[in-house]
Write a protein that holds these residues in place. Structure first.
Motif, PDB file in Angstrom:
ATOM      1  N   ARG A  82       0.945  -0.751   0.052  1.00 41.76           N
ATOM      2  CA  ARG A  82      -0.129   0.088  -0.176  1.00 41.76           C
ATOM      3  C   ARG A  82       1.175   1.459  -0.268  1.00 41.76           C
ATOM      4  O   ARG A  82       0.480   2.760  -0.583  1.00 41.76           O
ATOM      5  N   LYS A  83       2.369   1.008  -0.057  1.00 36.07           N
ATOM      6  CA  LYS A  83       3.320   1.949   0.381  1.00 36.07           C
ATOM      7  C   LYS A  83       3.439   2.852  -1.203  1.00 36.07           C
ATOM      8  O   LYS A  83       4.024   3.972  -1.585  1.00 36.07           O
ATOM      9  N   PHE A  84       2.729   1.517  -2.190  1.00 39.10           N
ATOM     10  CA  PHE A  84       3.175   2.636  -3.864  1.00 39.10           C
ATOM     11  C   PHE A  84       1.842   2.359  -4.487  1.00 39.10           C
ATOM     12  O   PHE A  84       1.114   1.775  -4.192  1.00 39.10           O
ATOM     13  N   ASP A  85       2.416   4.334  -4.769  1.00 44.87           N
ATOM     14  CA  ASP A  85       1.328   4.346  -6.205  1.00 44.87           C
ATOM     15  C   ASP A  85       0.496   2.850  -6.829  1.00 44.87           C
ATOM     16  O   ASP A  85      -0.310   2.720  -7.886  1.00 44.87           O
ATOM     17  N   VAL A  86       1.793   2.031  -7.378  1.00 44.65           N
ATOM     18  CA  VAL A  86       1.564   1.388  -8.846  1.00 44.65           C
ATOM     19  C   VAL A  86       2.324   0.325  -8.664  1.00 44.65           C
ATOM     20  O   VAL A  86       3.837   0.866  -8.171  1.00 44.65           O
ATOM     21  N   VAL A  87       1.937  -1.216  -8.499  1.00 46.94           N
ATOM     22  CA  VAL A  87       2.725  -1.858  -9.108  1.00 46.94           C
ATOM     23  C   VAL A  87       3.185  -2.440 -10.235  1.00 46.94           C
ATOM     24  O   VAL A  87       2.152  -2.858 -10.824  1.00 46.94           O
ATOM     25  N   TYR A  88       4.221  -2.684 -10.658  1.00 40.39           N
ATOM     26  CA  TYR A  88       4.485  -3.725 -12.234  1.00 40.39           C
ATOM     27  C   TYR A  88       5.138  -4.980 -11.761  1.00 40.39           C
ATOM     28  O   TYR A  88       6.120  -5.442 -11.094  1.00 40.39           O
ATOM     29  N   VAL A  89       3.498  -5.885 -12.336  1.00 38.32           N
ATOM     30  CA  VAL A  89       4.176  -7.038 -12.117  1.00 38.32           C
ATOM     31  C   VAL A  89       5.380  -7.889 -13.434  1.00 38.32           C
ATOM     32  O   VAL A  89       3.698  -6.996 -14.182  1.00 38.32           O
ATOM     33  N   PHE A  90       6.194  -7.807 -13.879  1.00 39.69           N
ATOM     34  CA  PHE A  90       6.567  -9.366 -14.912  1.00 39.69           C
ATOM     35  C   PHE A  90       6.496 -10.640 -14.728  1.00 39.69           C
ATOM     36  O   PHE A  90       7.139 -10.887 -13.772  1.00 39.69           O
ATOM     37  N   LEU A  91       5.855 -11.360 -15.710  1.00 38.69           N
ATOM     38  CA  LEU A  91       5.763 -12.330 -15.347  1.00 38.69           C
ATOM     39  C   LEU A  91       4.730 -13.014 -14.001  1.00 38.69           C
ATOM     40  O   LEU A  91       3.542 -13.666 -14.406  1.00 38.69           O
ATOM     41  N   TRP A  92       5.160 -13.423 -13.040  1.00 37.37           N
ATOM     42  CA  TRP A  92       4.884 -13.602 -11.926  1.00 37.37           C
ATOM     43  C   TRP A  92       4.879 -13.323 -10.962  1.00 37.37           C
ATOM     44  O   TRP A  92       5.956 -12.352 -10.809  1.00 37.37           O
ATOM     45  N   VAL A  93       4.039 -13.141  -9.462  1.00 34.43           N
ATOM     46  CA  VAL A  93       4.320 -13.166  -8.896  1.00 34.43           C
ATOM     47  C   VAL A  93       5.192 -14.105  -7.505  1.00 34.43           C
ATOM     48  O   VAL A  93       6.173 -14.266  -6.509  1.00 34.43           O
ATOM     49  N   THR A  94       4.625 -14.718  -7.425  1.00 39.05           N
ATOM     50  CA  THR A  94       5.536 -16.202  -7.508  1.00 39.05           C
ATOM     51  C   THR A  94       5.697 -17.440  -8.084  1.00 39.05           C
ATOM     52  O   THR A  94       4.411 -17.395  -8.931  1.00 39.05           O
ATOM     53  N   PRO A  95       5.939 -18.647  -8.436  1.00 34.99           N
ATOM     54  CA  PRO A  95       6.543 -19.344  -9.584  1.00 34.99           C
ATOM     55  C   PRO A  95       5.497 -20.411  -9.631  1.00 34.99           C
ATOM     56  O   PRO A  95       4.888 -21.140 -10.575  1.00 34.99           O
ATOM     57  N   PHE A  96       5.042 -21.115  -8.788  1.00 31.68           N
ATOM     58  CA  PHE A  96       4.132 -21.864  -8.465  1.00 31.68           C
ATOM     59  C   PHE A  96       3.167 -22.644  -8.084  1.00 31.68           C
ATOM     60  O   PHE A  96       2.316 -21.178  -6.974  1.00 31.68           O
ATOM     61  N   GLY A  97       1.988 -23.182  -8.111  1.00 33.67           N
ATOM     62  CA  GLY A  97       0.760 -23.431  -7.599  1.00 33.67           C
ATOM     63  C   GLY A  97      -0.171 -22.239  -8.211  1.00 33.67           C
ATOM     64  O   GLY A  97      -0.667 -21.764  -8.888  1.00 33.67           O
ATOM     65  N   PHE A  98      -1.772 -22.458  -7.189  1.00 31.31           N
ATOM     66  CA  PHE A  98      -2.287 -21.914  -8.074  1.00 31.31           C
ATOM     67  C   PHE A  98      -2.298 -20.111  -7.890  1.00 31.31           C
ATOM     68  O   PHE A  98      -1.271 -19.369  -7.358  1.00 31.31           O
ATOM     69  N   PRO A  99      -2.400 -18.963  -8.299  1.00 28.56           N
ATOM     70  CA  PRO A  99      -2.308 -16.827  -8.560  1.00 28.56           C
ATOM     71  C   PRO A  99      -2.623 -16.736  -6.612  1.00 28.56           C
ATOM     72  O   PRO A  99      -3.403 -16.192  -6.687  1.00 28.56           O
TER      73      PRO A  99
END
Length: 365
Positions: A82-99
């Motif tokens: 919440r400290k950031f105005d925008v979050v830029y995600v490239f590909l994925w947040v974590t590699p395995f399993g369900f989102p």
């Protein structure tokens, strides 16, 4: 842009400046963002120590421990989103399993920009990590496509796919810094000609598609083949210099190349997500390039003007022999290639597009 600094968090798989997929996409715009009042923080899943072993055989226990460490870091990161105005995600947040972590990040973050490179949602797994095929999180990209405020793609094919889930997309190819990629080719036959390929150990398999072509041409027109990105690459009977990729030698090595090679299979959907980066690298250095006529290569190269697009072995042979024997054509193609790359695929040309996306996402509260 608003007067106070915009705080942007980049969530990505790899550390900064370690892989082409990040380095030649959004990373090279960091300085531009900072000059335009955007404060950048980067949180990779893979640490530098993990990165040093992840693409090697074995080390299973270490890989598991570093993966657990990555998940712990992601959990702690949730409390800072919440400290950031925008979050830029490239590909994925974590590699395995369900989102699951992707859902948490989207739920907590103020705004999300999702950057997807290649068709990562396909069932594609590298040889050295084949054991993860079953648990690889293929649903994550689709989830992020749906939830993001804006999605950045890299090919027309991928952009069309993403639009099934999100109408807010922008197709931005991988790009090259025209101020550091300086052509030095003198387009002369006064030396042993050098054919070149740049990539990684996971994509060098595509260069083997040209094994018969290269062997046949070598018999009449001896050349040197430079392969950067896979020091184990070998084709019996050819004069090959194979070396690992290193940032400090990437440009000097490519500047030695007289003809750039970019072969791809014609029957693999995976390559339709490729942005044509190899061709763009060669072209920015004024290197005449021959590439497989597929996917984004059609927009990167204007056939017979700024390079050659081919499909069959006979076409590969014909164009290679032409470029080997006729330096004047190499020069003509090379100059046109540089002009096209600078106009459409340079950092300078695309920086305003990235900035406009961030501005738009920030303004849509």
């Amino acid at each position: 842009m608003k007067e106070s600094k915009i705080k942007m968090l980049v969530i990505c798989p790899h550390p900064v400046n370690t892989v082409p997929g990040q380095r030649l996409k959004y990373e090279q715009y960091f300085d531009f963002f900072r000059k335009n009042n955007i404060e950048i923080s980067v949180e990779p899943f893979i640490s530098e120590k993990f990165h040093s072993i992840i693409y090697t055989d074995g080390n299973i226990l270490k890989k598991i421990l570093w993966t657990v460490y990555g998940y712990v870091k992601r959990f702690l990161l949730l409390f800072r989103l919440r400290k950031f105005d925008v979050v830029y995600v490239f590909l994925w947040v974590t590699p395995f399993g369900f989102p699951f972590f992707e859902w948490l990040v989207c739920k907590i973050s103020r705004r999300i920009i999702y950057d997807i490179d290649d068709l990562v949602f396909l069932h594609y797994t590298r040889r050295y990590n084949s054991f993860i095929r079953i648990i690889k999180g293929r649903r994550k990209p689709i989830f992020l496509m749906k939830k993001a405020n804006h999605v950045i793609t890299c090919t027309p094919y991928l952009d069309q796919f993403v639009r099934q889930f999100n109408k807010n997309t922008t197709d931005i190819s991988s790009t090259i810094n025209s101020e550091t990629y300086i052509p030095v080719n003198n387009y002369s036959n006064s030396h042993q000609l050098i054919l070149g390929w740049s990539g990684s150990h996971s994509t060098s398999k595509y260069l083997y598609l040209l094994e018969n072509v290269l062997k046949e041409i070598y018999m009449k027109h001896p050349f040197k083949l430079i392969v950067m990105g896979d020091r184990k690459f070998s084709i019996e009977g050819l004069d090959i210099e194979a070396l690992d990729w290193a940032e400090d030698r990437e440009i000097p090595t490519l500047q030695k190349v007289d003809i750039g090679l970019y072969p791809l299979p014609l029957n693999d959907e995976w390559v339709l997500g490729k942005s044509g980066l190899k061709a763009i690298q060669y072209m920015m250095l004024g290197i005449p390039t021959i590439a497989t006529a597929i996917g984004a290569n059609y927009r990167v190269i204007e056939n017979n003007v700024s390079g050659f697009l081919v499909k069959t072995e006979e076409e590969w042979k014909e164009k290679l022999i032409t470029l080997i024997n006729k330096p004047e054509i190499r020069k003509e193609i090379g100059i046109k290639a540089r002009e096209r790359a600078e106009k459409y695929f340079s950092v300078k040309a695309n920086a305003p597009i990235y900035l406009a996306i961030i501005e738009k996402v920030i303004s849509n509260k």
